[in-house]
Motif scaffolding. Structure first.
Motif, PDB file in Angstrom:
ATOM      1  N   PHE A 216       0.819  -1.216   0.000  1.00  0.00           N
ATOM      2  CA  PHE A 216       0.000   0.000   0.000  1.00  0.00           C
ATOM      3  C   PHE A 216       0.856   1.271   0.000  1.00  0.00           C
ATOM      4  O   PHE A 216       0.569   2.243   0.694  1.00  0.00           O
ATOM      5  CB  PHE A 216      -0.965   0.013   1.194  1.00  0.00           C
ATOM      6  CG  PHE A 216      -1.926  -1.140   1.207  1.00  0.00           C
ATOM      7  CD1 PHE A 216      -3.062  -1.127   0.416  1.00  0.00           C
ATOM      8  CD2 PHE A 216      -1.668  -2.260   1.982  1.00  0.00           C
ATOM      9  CE1 PHE A 216      -3.938  -2.200   0.415  1.00  0.00           C
ATOM     10  CE2 PHE A 216      -2.544  -3.342   1.987  1.00  0.00           C
ATOM     11  CZ  PHE A 216      -3.681  -3.311   1.197  1.00  0.00           C
TER      12      PHE A 216
ATOM     13  N   GLY B 296      -2.856   5.351   7.657  1.00  0.00           N
ATOM     14  CA  GLY B 296      -3.953   4.403   7.698  1.00  0.00           C
ATOM     15  C   GLY B 296      -3.526   2.953   7.618  1.00  0.00           C
ATOM     16  O   GLY B 296      -4.373   2.062   7.657  1.00  0.00           O
ATOM     17  N   ARG B 297      -2.185   2.702   7.503  1.00  0.00           N
ATOM     18  CA  ARG B 297      -1.696   1.326   7.429  1.00  0.00           C
ATOM     19  C   ARG B 297      -0.683   1.077   8.540  1.00  0.00           C
ATOM     20  O   ARG B 297      -0.016   2.001   9.021  1.00  0.00           O
ATOM     21  CB  ARG B 297      -1.037   1.040   6.080  1.00  0.00           C
ATOM     22  CG  ARG B 297      -1.859   1.385   4.863  1.00  0.00           C
ATOM     23  CD  ARG B 297      -3.187   0.676   4.787  1.00  0.00           C
ATOM     24  NE  ARG B 297      -3.070  -0.776   4.868  1.00  0.00           N
ATOM     25  CZ  ARG B 297      -4.101  -1.608   4.726  1.00  0.00           C
ATOM     26  NH1 ARG B 297      -5.320  -1.122   4.507  1.00  0.00           N
ATOM     27  NH2 ARG B 297      -3.935  -2.907   4.815  1.00  0.00           N
ATOM     28  N   GLN B 298      -0.557  -0.182   8.939  1.00  0.00           N
ATOM     29  CA  GLN B 298       0.409  -0.577   9.950  1.00  0.00           C
ATOM     30  C   GLN B 298       0.766  -2.043   9.734  1.00  0.00           C
ATOM     31  O   GLN B 298       0.245  -2.699   8.840  1.00  0.00           O
ATOM     32  CB  GLN B 298      -0.164  -0.362  11.359  1.00  0.00           C
ATOM     33  CG  GLN B 298      -1.380  -1.224  11.667  1.00  0.00           C
ATOM     34  CD  GLN B 298      -1.945  -0.970  13.052  1.00  0.00           C
ATOM     35  OE1 GLN B 298      -1.412  -0.189  13.822  1.00  0.00           O
ATOM     36  NE2 GLN B 298      -3.040  -1.642  13.386  1.00  0.00           N
TER      37      GLN B 298
ATOM     38  N   CYS C 168       2.967  -3.371   6.367  1.00  0.00           N
ATOM     39  CA  CYS C 168       1.851  -2.438   6.154  1.00  0.00           C
ATOM     40  C   CYS C 168       0.595  -3.172   5.702  1.00  0.00           C
ATOM     41  O   CYS C 168      -0.252  -2.616   4.990  1.00  0.00           O
ATOM     42  CB  CYS C 168       2.219  -1.354   5.129  1.00  0.00           C
ATOM     43  SG  CYS C 168       3.755  -0.475   5.484  1.00  0.00           S
ATOM     44  N   GLU C 169       0.466  -4.423   6.124  1.00  0.00           N
ATOM     45  CA  GLU C 169      -0.655  -5.241   5.675  1.00  0.00           C
ATOM     46  C   GLU C 169      -1.928  -4.996   6.485  1.00  0.00           C
ATOM     47  O   GLU C 169      -3.013  -5.424   6.082  1.00  0.00           O
ATOM     48  CB  GLU C 169      -0.282  -6.730   5.746  1.00  0.00           C
ATOM     49  CG  GLU C 169      -0.178  -7.324   7.153  1.00  0.00           C
ATOM     50  CD  GLU C 169       1.147  -7.035   7.845  1.00  0.00           C
ATOM     51  OE1 GLU C 169       1.392  -7.610   8.916  1.00  0.00           O
ATOM     52  OE2 GLU C 169       1.936  -6.230   7.307  1.00  0.00           O
ATOM     53  N   GLU C 170      -1.816  -4.293   7.625  1.00  0.00           N
ATOM     54  CA  GLU C 170      -2.974  -4.083   8.482  1.00  0.00           C
ATOM     55  C   GLU C 170      -3.506  -2.653   8.339  1.00  0.00           C
ATOM     56  O   GLU C 170      -2.748  -1.710   8.128  1.00  0.00           O
ATOM     57  CB  GLU C 170      -2.598  -4.339   9.945  1.00  0.00           C
ATOM     58  CG  GLU C 170      -2.060  -5.738  10.211  1.00  0.00           C
ATOM     59  CD  GLU C 170      -1.559  -5.889  11.632  1.00  0.00           C
ATOM     60  OE1 GLU C 170      -1.786  -4.957  12.429  1.00  0.00           O
ATOM     61  OE2 GLU C 170      -0.934  -6.918  11.941  1.00  0.00           O
ATOM     62  N   GLU C 171      -4.808  -2.533   8.487  1.00  0.00           N
ATOM     63  CA  GLU C 171      -5.435  -1.209   8.463  1.00  0.00           C
ATOM     64  C   GLU C 171      -5.473  -0.654   9.878  1.00  0.00           C
ATOM     65  O   GLU C 171      -5.807  -1.363  10.828  1.00  0.00           O
ATOM     66  CB  GLU C 171      -6.846  -1.306   7.894  1.00  0.00           C
ATOM     67  CG  GLU C 171      -7.530   0.044   7.718  1.00  0.00           C
ATOM     68  CD  GLU C 171      -8.891  -0.077   7.059  1.00  0.00           C
ATOM     69  OE1 GLU C 171      -9.510   0.967   6.796  1.00  0.00           O
ATOM     70  OE2 GLU C 171      -9.332  -1.220   6.819  1.00  0.00           O
ATOM     71  N   THR C 172      -5.096   0.616  10.034  1.00  0.00           N
ATOM     72  CA  THR C 172      -5.099   1.231  11.355  1.00  0.00           C
ATOM     73  C   THR C 172      -6.390   2.010  11.576  1.00  0.00           C
ATOM     74  O   THR C 172      -6.959   2.575  10.641  1.00  0.00           O
ATOM     75  CB  THR C 172      -3.895   2.169  11.535  1.00  0.00           C
ATOM     76  OG1 THR C 172      -3.927   2.713  12.852  1.00  0.00           O
ATOM     77  CG2 THR C 172      -3.907   3.297  10.532  1.00  0.00           C
TER      78      THR C 172
ATOM     79  N   CYS D  82       4.950   2.938   6.781  1.00  0.00           N
ATOM     80  CA  CYS D  82       3.649   2.770   6.130  1.00  0.00           C
ATOM     81  C   CYS D  82       2.999   4.116   5.836  1.00  0.00           C
ATOM     82  O   CYS D  82       3.257   5.120   6.504  1.00  0.00           O
ATOM     83  CB  CYS D  82       2.725   1.938   7.018  1.00  0.00           C
ATOM     84  SG  CYS D  82       3.375   0.290   7.421  1.00  0.00           S
TER      85      CYS D  82
ATOM     86  N   ASP E  90      -6.512   3.475  18.525  1.00  0.00           N
ATOM     87  CA  ASP E  90      -5.131   3.007  18.607  1.00  0.00           C
ATOM     88  C   ASP E  90      -4.347   3.799  19.643  1.00  0.00           C
ATOM     89  O   ASP E  90      -4.654   4.961  19.935  1.00  0.00           O
ATOM     90  CB  ASP E  90      -4.428   3.162  17.247  1.00  0.00           C
ATOM     91  CG  ASP E  90      -4.988   2.220  16.196  1.00  0.00           C
ATOM     92  OD1 ASP E  90      -5.434   1.121  16.580  1.00  0.00           O
ATOM     93  OD2 ASP E  90      -4.979   2.587  15.010  1.00  0.00           O
TER      94      ASP E  90
END
Length: 322
Positions: free
Chosen positions: A145, A163-165, A169-173, A160, A212
């Motif tokens: 992403f 909005g990514r983590q 960076c595979e997870e949405e924050t 990232c 978060d």
């Protein structure tokens, strides 16, 4: 067959190494069946001991063909036009075999002696002949992403996009969710007609547990202002405050808890205002100009409280608006 080394292409001079190859019967008995034909003696093998010699001592390797003194029948072997034709030499490719004493392995590397010479076994994070080159930890890594891979030599970090983590960076924050932000004046009393009303302010931040956590540098900015509406939507009079210092701007947030940005000094000018004009002090919370890491900030970012204010009523008697 005699094999020897020489510094001369014709084999003359004192040989540095001289050995006789004892031929196996299948080779030693090779016949010459036709005059004028070629004689091929193949698969001749020997080991030359070059201990103590340099490459300049063994520039050529030479072979001399002789008749075995025990041959049956006995025959005469002659070279044409002379016996020098029975010796032939060719250039001998020689290389100096180094040892671990000749090789320095840097950055914690160790030397391993092999048959073809010494080799450096490099420590983690290093590569190259002498372990001087840092390994690129980002090689083969794809941050998803639009993320950027940062090479830490021994490891990598994906920077990232907002909005990514996650490692790649595979997870949405979700981001920081603010339930409320409250200005605290610490019992300060403002007075009508006074140019400088000193204030020591606090911004109290209550966050939602579903959001978060955040920690880093340059995370926050706050703006305090006076207002005539309890929700801060009326006429806005901004208060001058010093920029947040690093401790204030770096205040960490734990989701579901309250954090405070304190020791924010300012003053309110009421020289031309009455307590009824500005009964509320408000604070607006925002991200810093360049937060690291960047993050999503949502929720109720403006909050107001009533001011303790002293003035005069229409009959000139002091009153307090509280």
């Amino acid at each position: 067959v005699d094999v020897f080394t020489s510094t001369n292409i014709d084999g003359n001079g004192i040989p540095a190494v001289n050995q006789t190859i004892v031929l196996p019967p299948t080779v030693a008995n090779t016949p010459i069946s036709t005059v004028g034909s070629s004689l091929v003696l193949s698969n001749l093998a020997t080991n030359l001991d070059l201990t103590g010699l340099s490459c300049s001592d063994v520039r050529y390797i030479c072979l001399t063909l002789r008749r075995n003194i025990l041959s049956q029948p006995v025959f005469i072997l002659e070279g044409v036009p002379n016996d020098s034709i029975l010796t032939r030499c060719q250039f001998f490719f020689c290389t100096v075999l180094l040892t671990c004493n000749d090789l320095t392995c840097n950055n914690g590397g160790s030397c391993e002696q092999r048959e073809d010479g010494p080799v450096c076994q490099c420590a983690v994070g290093w590569t190259g002949t002498t372990c001087n080159d840092a390994v690129n930890a980002c090689e083969g890594i794809t941050c998803l992403f639009g993320g950027t891979c940062l090479d830490n030599q021994f490891s990598f970090t994906c920077q990232c996009t907002l909005g990514r983590q996650g490692m790649l960076c595979e997870e949405e924050t979700i981001g920081v969710i603010v339930q409320s932000v409250t200005p605290i004046t610490q019992n300060a009393i403002l007075r009508e007609g006074v140019f400088i009303n000193a204030l020591n302010l606090i911004a109290s931040i209550q966050t939602d547990a579903s959001g978060d956590n955040i920690s880093g540098t340059g995370l926050w900015d706050v703006q305090f202002y006076l207002n005539d509406q309890s929700d801060g939507s009326g006429v806005r009079i901004d208060l001058d405050t010093s920029p947040l210092n690093s401790v204030q701007a770096n205040t960490p947030i734990t989701a579901g808890s309250t954090a405070s940005i304190s020791e924010i000094f300012s003053f309110a000018d009421l020289s031309t205002l009455t307590c009824q004009d500005v009964p509320y002090i408000c604070v607006e919370l925002s991200k810093g100009e360049n937060p690291s890491p960047d993050f999503l900030l949502t929720g109720s970012l403006i909050g107001c409280s009533m001011i303790n204010c002293e003035g005069n009523n229409l009959e000139g008697r002091p009153y307090r608006l509280q």
